[in-house]
Design a protein around this motif. Structure first.
Motif, PDB file in Angstrom:
ATOM      1  N   ARG A 103      -5.361   5.136  -0.507  1.00 37.92           N
ATOM      2  CA  ARG A 103      -4.451   5.079   0.635  1.00 37.92           C
ATOM      3  C   ARG A 103      -4.858   4.009   1.641  1.00 37.92           C
ATOM      4  O   ARG A 103      -6.028   3.680   1.757  1.00 37.92           O
ATOM      5  CB  ARG A 103      -4.394   6.448   1.321  1.00 37.92           C
ATOM      6  N   GLY A 104      -3.845   3.491   2.340  1.00 29.88           N
ATOM      7  CA  GLY A 104      -4.094   2.536   3.402  1.00 29.88           C
ATOM      8  C   GLY A 104      -4.152   1.099   2.911  1.00 29.88           C
ATOM      9  O   GLY A 104      -4.243   0.821   1.707  1.00 29.88           O
ATOM     10  N   HIS A 111       0.836  -1.210   0.000  1.00 33.93           N
ATOM     11  CA  HIS A 111       0.000   0.000   0.000  1.00 33.93           C
ATOM     12  C   HIS A 111       0.867   1.255   0.000  1.00 33.93           C
ATOM     13  O   HIS A 111       0.433   2.300  -0.485  1.00 33.93           O
ATOM     14  CB  HIS A 111      -0.974  -0.010   1.190  1.00 33.93           C
TER      15      HIS A 111
END
Length: 271
Positions: free
Chosen positions: A179-180, A160
């Motif tokens: 994101r993440g 990620h």
């Protein structure tokens, strides 16, 4: 004039070093000059990546789960040009253009939800077993291009952090959905896999011509993605040698996530 659903503007930039040491010298000032261009060409998939946020806004996140896009790169994009993406309705689908501040349309395409008619035309590789990149890669030419054959498959361990870096540095897209650990992989990164697969075996000076991309399922990072494909066919046009790359991206358990076709100039003629 048709009313835009979404409109976004960005100032174009190179997504890598302006150097002859890069893999594809057409994306450097000196390299592009060798072929008669007035400046370094911004990568076609990078240009497309600047439209992806507008397409998601227009079509919704379902487009990333099962949606399609096809587009043509009509004019080179150079650093510092202002590019405006304009998405308009076209029945249940959308049309989009990416227009330079000169008024020239650099990219024109369509996108929609569900399965595209072109999906049945895209071939798949018989051999999807990934192999390491060879220590030495030859420069691909018309004589060497394995037209009609599978390309050696590759495996990509995509974290990620890598996915976020692409969204920040290449797509310049701050949306939190990229994101993440549970985030999405940016459509621009997905589109870039065709050239990455070619570069897995060959060196080249290449220009992206067009793409047809079918999203079949969400693509998430923190897994090994398997990329396989074929040089389905080739042709010559205006002094350029083209290859049609058919590509499949699969999850580490073998499930197909994305299928695409990308005609690419792999041997650039001098202007």
């Amino acid at each position: 004039m048709t009313t835009a659903i979404v409109e976004r503007t960005i100032t174009a930039f190179l997504d890598g070093d302006d150097s002859l040491e890069i893999n594809n010298i057409i994306h450097s000032t000196a390299g592009a000059a060798r072929y008669g261009y007035s400046g370094a060409l911004v990568g076609g998939t990078t240009v497309y990546s600047w439209s992806a946020g507008a397409l998601v806004e227009a079509l919704g996140e379902a487009w990333l789960d099962e949606g399609w896009v096809e587009f043509q790169l009509r004019k080179p994009v150079y650093p510092d040009e202002v590019i405006t993406t304009r998405v308009t309705a076209n029945g249940g689908d959308v049309e989009f253009t990416m227009t330079k501040n000169t008024g020239d349309v650099a990219v024109r395409g369509t996108a929609g939800l569900g399965v595209a008619d072109f999906l049945t035309e895209i071939s798949t590789a018989a051999d999807r077993t990934p192999v390491p990149q060879p220590e030495e890669r030859l420069f691909i030419t018309r004589a060497l291009a394995p037209l009609g054959e599978d390309l050696p498959a590759m495996a990509i361990d995509l974290s990620h952090v890598d996915a976020e870096t692409y969204a920040d540095e290449k797509a310049s897209d701050p949306d939190p959905r990229w994101r993440g650990a549970g985030g999405r992989v940016h459509p621009g990164w997905i589109a870039q896999r065709a050239n990455a697969l070619l570069a897995h075996t060959w060196r080249y000076t290449a220009i992206h011509a067009s793409s047809q991309i079918q999203h079949l399922a969400p693509v998430h990072p923190d897994q090994q993605l398997l990329v396989s494909g074929r040089l389905e066919s080739g042709y010559e046009r205006k002094g350029h040698e083209y290859a049609v790359i058919d590509l499949t991206i699969a999850s580490e358990d073998g499930r197909e996530l994305v299928v695409m076709r990308q005609p690419t100039i792999y041997q650039v003629g001098t202007r």
